[in-house]
Design an enzyme around this catalytic site. Structure first.
Site, PDB file in Angstrom:
ATOM      1  N   ARG A 100      76.367  46.300  50.589  1.00  0.00           N
ATOM      2  CA  ARG A 100      76.363  47.509  49.372  1.00  0.00           C
ATOM      3  C   ARG A 100      77.596  47.099  48.670  1.00  0.00           C
ATOM      4  O   ARG A 100      77.496  47.581  47.568  1.00  0.00           O
ATOM      5  CB  ARG A 100      76.583  48.922  50.225  1.00  0.00           C
ATOM      6  CG  ARG A 100      75.401  49.386  50.890  1.00  0.00           C
ATOM      7  CD  ARG A 100      75.528  50.254  51.540  1.00  0.00           C
ATOM      8  NE  ARG A 100      74.290  50.978  52.563  1.00  0.00           N
ATOM      9  CZ  ARG A 100      74.214  51.681  53.546  1.00  0.00           C
ATOM     10  NH1 ARG A 100      75.468  52.247  53.927  1.00  0.00           N
ATOM     11  NH2 ARG A 100      73.085  52.015  54.146  1.00  0.00           N
ATOM     12  N   CYS A 131      72.725  57.111  53.424  1.00  0.00           N
ATOM     13  CA  CYS A 131      71.958  58.254  53.254  1.00  0.00           C
ATOM     14  C   CYS A 131      72.576  59.369  52.727  1.00  0.00           C
ATOM     15  O   CYS A 131      72.185  60.157  51.837  1.00  0.00           O
ATOM     16  CB  CYS A 131      71.204  58.734  54.714  1.00  0.00           C
ATOM     17  SG  CYS A 131      72.534  58.549  56.159  1.00  0.00           S
ATOM     18  N   GLN A 158      75.295  65.749  59.739  1.00  0.00           N
ATOM     19  CA  GLN A 158      74.241  64.851  59.653  1.00  0.00           C
ATOM     20  C   GLN A 158      73.355  64.623  61.086  1.00  0.00           C
ATOM     21  O   GLN A 158      74.089  64.398  62.031  1.00  0.00           O
ATOM     22  CB  GLN A 158      74.910  63.293  59.644  1.00  0.00           C
ATOM     23  CG  GLN A 158      75.622  63.112  58.149  1.00  0.00           C
ATOM     24  CD  GLN A 158      76.236  62.024  57.913  1.00  0.00           C
ATOM     25  OE1 GLN A 158      77.341  61.818  57.534  1.00  0.00           O
ATOM     26  NE2 GLN A 158      75.822  60.870  58.390  1.00  0.00           N
ATOM     27  N   SER A 161      68.801  61.399  63.789  1.00  0.00           N
ATOM     28  CA  SER A 161      68.200  60.207  63.440  1.00  0.00           C
ATOM     29  C   SER A 161      68.693  59.347  62.456  1.00  0.00           C
ATOM     30  O   SER A 161      68.542  58.105  62.333  1.00  0.00           O
ATOM     31  CB  SER A 161      66.928  60.919  62.583  1.00  0.00           C
ATOM     32  OG  SER A 161      67.242  61.599  61.302  1.00  0.00           O
ATOM     33  N   PRO A 183      73.129  67.403  83.768  1.00  0.00           N
ATOM     34  CA  PRO A 183      73.771  66.814  82.572  1.00  0.00           C
ATOM     35  C   PRO A 183      73.924  65.244  82.479  1.00  0.00           C
ATOM     36  O   PRO A 183      73.847  64.597  83.419  1.00  0.00           O
ATOM     37  CB  PRO A 183      75.347  67.381  82.836  1.00  0.00           C
ATOM     38  CG  PRO A 183      75.237  67.520  84.356  1.00  0.00           C
ATOM     39  CD  PRO A 183      74.089  68.004  84.605  1.00  0.00           C
ATOM     40  N   LYS A 215      82.446  54.852  53.287  1.00  0.00           N
ATOM     41  CA  LYS A 215      81.251  54.663  52.479  1.00  0.00           C
ATOM     42  C   LYS A 215      81.020  55.499  51.366  1.00  0.00           C
ATOM     43  O   LYS A 215      80.567  55.265  50.340  1.00  0.00           O
ATOM     44  CB  LYS A 215      80.184  54.338  53.287  1.00  0.00           C
ATOM     45  CG  LYS A 215      80.014  53.393  54.306  1.00  0.00           C
ATOM     46  CD  LYS A 215      78.840  53.706  55.321  1.00  0.00           C
ATOM     47  CE  LYS A 215      78.974  52.657  56.559  1.00  0.00           C
ATOM     48  NZ  LYS A 215      77.995  53.043  57.569  1.00  0.00           N
ATOM     49  N   HIS A 243      69.794  65.616  56.777  1.00  0.00           N
ATOM     50  CA  HIS A 243      71.181  65.860  56.599  1.00  0.00           C
ATOM     51  C   HIS A 243      71.572  66.729  55.555  1.00  0.00           C
ATOM     52  O   HIS A 243      70.793  67.103  54.658  1.00  0.00           O
ATOM     53  CB  HIS A 243      71.906  64.478  55.962  1.00  0.00           C
ATOM     54  CG  HIS A 243      71.868  63.277  56.909  1.00  0.00           C
ATOM     55  ND1 HIS A 243      71.476  63.482  57.972  1.00  0.00           N
ATOM     56  CD2 HIS A 243      72.187  62.165  56.800  1.00  0.00           C
ATOM     57  CE1 HIS A 243      71.653  62.267  58.802  1.00  0.00           C
ATOM     58  NE2 HIS A 243      71.813  61.383  57.888  1.00  0.00           N
TER      59      HIS A 243
END
Length: 343
Positions: A100, A131, A158, A161, A183, A215, A243
Site C-alpha cells: 500500500r 477496510c 471493527q 470478520s 469459558p 494505516k 465496520h
C-alpha cells in the site's frame, strides 16, 4: 473482451466474497481460477450460482497467460507471489497491507482517486486500501471538495470478520461459551471478544499507536490529500460483519450541515441515512451485504472551527475489501489496461 482471472486466497472470507462479487457484477471473466495454499488444494468454492471451482495450489501455479489476479491471502504470501504474478505479465490487485505505501504502487478507491490508475503501473501491482480507510475516505471525498479537510479524529468499531474466519469462529464459540458456562481461552485476540470491546488491532508501534491506526492516517493522505492530519483509535467489537466509525472532521473553511448533506446525498458510493428519529441511522447488522458506505448522525462539531461530526458504516468484506477490488478491476477494464495488449 473477457479475461482469465485468478483469485488468490479463494478459500478465505474475502476471497469467497471476491468470487461472489465478480459474478454478481458480471465482470468479463473468460476463465476463473481459485488459488490458495497447498493444504486447501482440491477444495471447492462457488463462483456465481452455478459454477464450482476446484482450488489449485498457489505455489505451483504459473501466472503466464493469466490477465488479472485479485490477491487476498495475507501480506507475507502476497509479498512472495504478487511480484511473481506481475513478472509473468499478470496485473495484480492486492488486498493486503504489503504494497500500500510502496512508491510506484497506486492505492485506489475508485470513487475517490480513479486518476491514480490512468495508466498500467510499471510494477504491475495496484493496492486495495485498509477496510476502515476505504469507508472513511469515500465519506470524506465529497466534503473535501467543498471545504478541504484539515484534520480527522476517528474511532472505529471493527467487526471480527476483519481478522478472518478464525476470528469469526472465536466470537461464535466464546458467545456460546458464556451461555453454557464454558469459558474459552482467547486465541485470535488478546482478550475475550464476546461481550467485550478491544482497543487493539494489529501490532503496537513505538509511538503508542497500533499499525491499524497508522494505516488509516498514512493511507488517507496517500489517497485523498497529503496535508490531512488523522488520529485514529481502532477498536475490535463483537460484531460479525460491518465496520462503523465515529468521525470528527475539521475543515479549512466553513461548511454548513446543509452543504454537507447535499454533497453526501449525491456522492458516488454513499447512502445518507439520517432522519434524527429513533432508528434513523445505519448500524452494521442491517448493512451487511450492502455495497454503499452509509452516513448517519451528521451534525456540527462546535468544539473546533469549521467542524462536522458523522457516523459511517460499511460492510468490510464488500466495500472494505472485495467490492473495492472488483471496482478497481472494472476501472482498469474501462481504461483498457488489462491483458497483454495493455503491457
Amino acid at each position: 473482451m473477457a479475461y482469465k482471472v485468478a483469485v488468490v486466497g479463494a478459500t478465505g472470507a474475502v476471497g469467497r466474497e471476491i468470487l461472489k462479487t465478480l459474478s454478481e457484477r458480471r465482470f468479463p471473466v473468460r476463465e476463473a481460477v481459485a488459488l490458495a495454499s497447498g493444504r486447501s488444494a482440491g477444495a471447492e468454492v462457488s463462483f456465481g450460482e452455478d459454477a464450482v471451482l476446484k482450488v489449485r495450489d498457489l505455489d505451483r501455479y504459473d501466472f503466464s497467460g493469466t490477465d488479472l489476479a485479485l490477491f487476498s491471502p495475507g501480506a507475507a504470501v502476497s509479498a512472495v507471489h504478487a511480484p511473481r504474478a506481475a513478472a509473468a505479465g499478470c496485473l495484480v490487485i492486492d488486498n493486503t497491507s504489503q504494497f500500500r505505501m510502496e512508491p510506484g504502487v497506486p492505492l485506489v478507491v475508485p470513487e475517490v482517486n480513479p486518476q491514480a490508475i490512468a495508466k498500467r503501473p510499471k510494477k504491475g501491482i495496484i493496492a486495495n486500501p485498509n477496510c476502515s480507510t476505504i469507508q472513511m475516505v469515500v465519506a470524506l471525498k465529497p466534503l473535501h471538495e467543498i471545504a478541504k479537510v484539515k484534520r480527522v479524529v476517528v474511532a472505529t468499531y471493527q467487526s471480527v470478520s476483519g481478522a478472518g474466519k478464525e476470528a469469526m469462529d472465536e466470537l461464535w464459540s466464546q458467545t456460546r461459551g458464556v451461555f453454557v458456562n464454558d469459558p474459552a481461552t482467547p486465541e485470535q485476540f488478546t482478550k475475550p471478544i464476546a461481550f467485550n470491546v478491544i482497543p487493539h488491532i494489529d501490532r503496537f508501534m513505538d509511538d503508542g499507536a497500533t499499525k491499524e491506526e497508522w494505516k488509516m492516517a498514512v493511507e488517507t493522505r496517500k489517497i485523498l490529500d497529503p496535508d490531512i492530519q488523522v488520529i485514529a483509535t481502532c477498536v475490535r467489537v463483537p460484531v460479525m460483519i460491518g465496520h462503523a466509525e465515529a468521525v470528527h472532521v475539521e475543515f479549512e473553511k466553513p461548511i454548513t450541515e446543509r452543504q454537507a448533506r447535499e454533497a453526501l446525498r449525491t456522492a458516488a458510493g454513499v447512502t445518507l441515512l439520517d432522519t434524527r428519529d429513533d432508528g434513523g441511522y445505519a448500524t452494521p447488522l442491517e448493512i451487511a451485504g450492502e455495497d454503499a458506505v452509509y452516513v448517519s448522525r451528521l451534525r456540527k462539531d462546535p468544539t473546533v472551527p469549521n467542524g462536522l461530526a458523522f457516523w459511517c458504516v460499511a460492510d468490510n468484506l464488500r466495500k472494505g475489501a472485495a467490492l473495492n477490488a472488483v471496482q478497481i478491476a472494472e476501472e482498469l477494464h474501462r481504461k483498457g489496461l488489462i491483458g497483454p495488449q495493455a503491457s
